[in-house]
Design a protein around this motif. Structure first.
Motif, mmCIF file in Angstrom:
data_model
loop_
_atom_site.group_PDB
_atom_site.id
_atom_site.type_symbol
_atom_site.label_atom_id
_atom_site.label_comp_id
_atom_site.label_asym_id
_atom_site.label_seq_id
_atom_site.Cartn_x
_atom_site.Cartn_y
_atom_site.Cartn_z
ATOM 1 N N ASP A 31 15.684 -29.893 15.544
ATOM 2 C CA ASP A 31 14.539 -29.480 14.732
ATOM 3 C C ASP A 31 13.200 -29.728 15.421
ATOM 4 O OD1 ASP A 31 14.724 -32.355 12.443
ATOM 5 O OD2 ASP A 31 14.578 -32.210 14.615
ATOM 6 N N TYR A 32 13.242 -30.130 16.674
ATOM 7 C CA TYR A 32 11.998 -30.356 17.398
ATOM 8 C C TYR A 32 12.266 -30.055 18.856
ATOM 9 C CZ TYR A 32 7.604 -32.723 18.671
ATOM 10 O OH TYR A 32 6.343 -33.006 19.124
ATOM 11 N N SER A 51 7.826 -27.593 16.232
ATOM 12 C CA SER A 51 8.746 -28.023 15.190
ATOM 13 C C SER A 51 9.524 -26.812 14.698
ATOM 14 C CB SER A 51 7.949 -28.628 14.038
ATOM 15 O OG SER A 51 8.740 -28.753 12.880
ATOM 16 N N SER A 93 15.416 -32.309 20.053
ATOM 17 C CA SER A 93 15.905 -33.485 19.339
ATOM 18 C C SER A 93 16.334 -33.120 17.921
ATOM 19 C CB SER A 93 14.845 -34.592 19.314
ATOM 20 O OG SER A 93 13.733 -34.217 18.530
ATOM 21 N N ASP A 94 17.279 -33.874 17.423
ATOM 22 C CA ASP A 94 17.756 -33.768 16.046
ATOM 23 C C ASP A 94 17.271 -35.030 15.349
ATOM 24 O OD1 ASP A 94 21.134 -34.080 14.649
ATOM 25 O OD2 ASP A 94 19.168 -33.920 13.683
ATOM 26 N N ARG A 95 16.109 -34.914 14.743
ATOM 27 C CA ARG A 95 15.437 -36.120 14.256
ATOM 28 C C ARG A 95 16.201 -36.793 13.109
ATOM 29 N NH1 ARG A 95 9.842 -33.242 13.347
ATOM 30 N NH2 ARG A 95 11.372 -31.695 12.648
ATOM 31 N N LYS A 96 16.935 -36.031 12.334
ATOM 32 C CA LYS A 96 17.614 -36.649 11.176
ATOM 33 C C LYS A 96 18.789 -37.509 11.624
ATOM 34 C CE LYS A 96 16.516 -32.763 8.128
ATOM 35 N NZ LYS A 96 16.062 -31.889 9.222
ATOM 36 N N SER A 98 19.681 -38.185 15.165
ATOM 37 C CA SER A 98 19.576 -38.890 16.447
ATOM 38 C C SER A 98 18.187 -39.404 16.728
ATOM 39 C CB SER A 98 20.010 -37.957 17.586
ATOM 40 O OG SER A 98 21.294 -37.472 17.375
ATOM 41 N N GLY A 99 17.351 -39.444 15.731
ATOM 42 C CA GLY A 99 16.020 -40.004 15.952
ATOM 43 C C GLY A 99 15.267 -39.244 17.004
ATOM 44 N N ASP A 100 14.741 -39.974 17.968
ATOM 45 C CA ASP A 100 13.902 -39.349 18.980
ATOM 46 C C ASP A 100 14.637 -39.049 20.275
ATOM 47 O OD1 ASP A 100 11.318 -41.510 17.836
ATOM 48 O OD2 ASP A 100 11.658 -39.406 17.340
ATOM 49 N N SER B 100 8.479 -38.457 13.928
ATOM 50 C CA SER B 100 9.416 -37.405 14.302
ATOM 51 C C SER B 100 8.744 -36.245 15.004
ATOM 52 C CB SER B 100 10.161 -36.921 13.070
ATOM 53 O OG SER B 100 9.246 -36.468 12.102
ATOM 54 N N THR B 101 7.453 -36.098 14.855
ATOM 55 C CA THR B 101 6.797 -35.015 15.571
ATOM 56 C C THR B 101 6.086 -35.532 16.801
ATOM 57 O OG1 THR B 101 4.853 -35.282 14.182
ATOM 58 C CG2 THR B 101 6.453 -33.626 13.509
#
Lengths: 114, 115
Positions: A31-32, A51, A93-96, A98-100, B100-101
């Motif tokens: 998602d980023y 994003s 990255s998959d923030r939900k 795997s974080g950053d 997150s961003t």
């Protein structure tokens, strides 16, 4: 495990023209997304990010486009300059889940001809 | 402009020896990372670190690896008993609050050569 792919290992462009670097991903949870530039013997330098809630982000000569349905993003550099010659990495990255943690592509070497 | 610094720029060691790679993250950043790039391969995530503990690690980051923030400025990666396959560029990165961003900023790297 190639969740992020840059299928073109190299690209050559005339100075002043547009450079288009492409990146595909397979993990729909990403998602980023970021683009980094890397010169030899240096670390990756951040260029631009986007994003997943957007489809375009622009910063000066650099624009990133995201097509979520195609799981594809691209970096446009207009106009290209000889100083842009470097290796460009796409990262995601998959923030939900795997974080950053960033997952990188293999890179595309851009050569801008004077 | 603030930047991430790493020392040494090049480390040569014998197989089985311990090495410590050092990083000074950007001063107001709270999230720290190590990545590596084996010659000709992609940049790979090793570990992330926040609030004095590991927040995530990859399968590469086995018991031979450890990270530490020994003081308010340094962030280190230790490899206890180096192997030939540990030869790579090791990059430290940091980000601001781990939002997150937010963006990870990378250091210039340490080239580790294991003989």
């Amino acid at each position: 495990d190639q969740q992020v792919k840059q299928n073109s290992p190299s690209l050559s462009v005339q100075e002043g023209r547009i450079s288009i670097l492409n990146c595909d991903y397979t993990n729909s949870m990403f998602d980023y997304f970021l683009w980094y530039k890397k010169y030899p013997a240096e670390g990756p330098t951040f260029l631009i990010s986007i994003s997943s809630i957007k489809d375009k982000n622009e910063d000066g000569r650099f624009t990133v486009f995201l097509n979520k349905s195609a799981k594809h993003l691209s970096l446009h550099i207009v106009p290209s300059q000889p100083g842009d010659s470097a290796v460009y990495f796409c990262a995601a990255s998959d923030r939900k889940s795997s974080g950053d943690k960033l997952t990188f592509g293999t890179g595309t070497r851009l050569a801008v001809r004077p | 402009e603030p930047e991430v610094t790493q020392t040494p720029s090049h480390q040569v060691t014998q197989m089985g020896q311990e090495v410590i790679l050092r990083c000074v993250p950007i001063s107001n950043h709270l999230y720290f990372y190590w990545y590596r790039q084996i010659l000709g391969q992609k940049v790979e995530f090793l570990v992330s670190f926040y609030n004095n503990e590991i927040s995530e690690k990859s399968e590469i980051f086995d018991d031979q690896f450890s990270v530490e923030r020994p003081d308010g400025s340094n962030f280190t990666l230790k490899i206890r008993s180096t192997k030939l396959e540990d030869s790579a560029m090791y990059f430290c990165a940091s980000s601001d609050l781990g939002l997150s961003t937010d963006t990870q900023y990378f250091g210039p790297g340490t080239r580790l050569t294991v003989l």
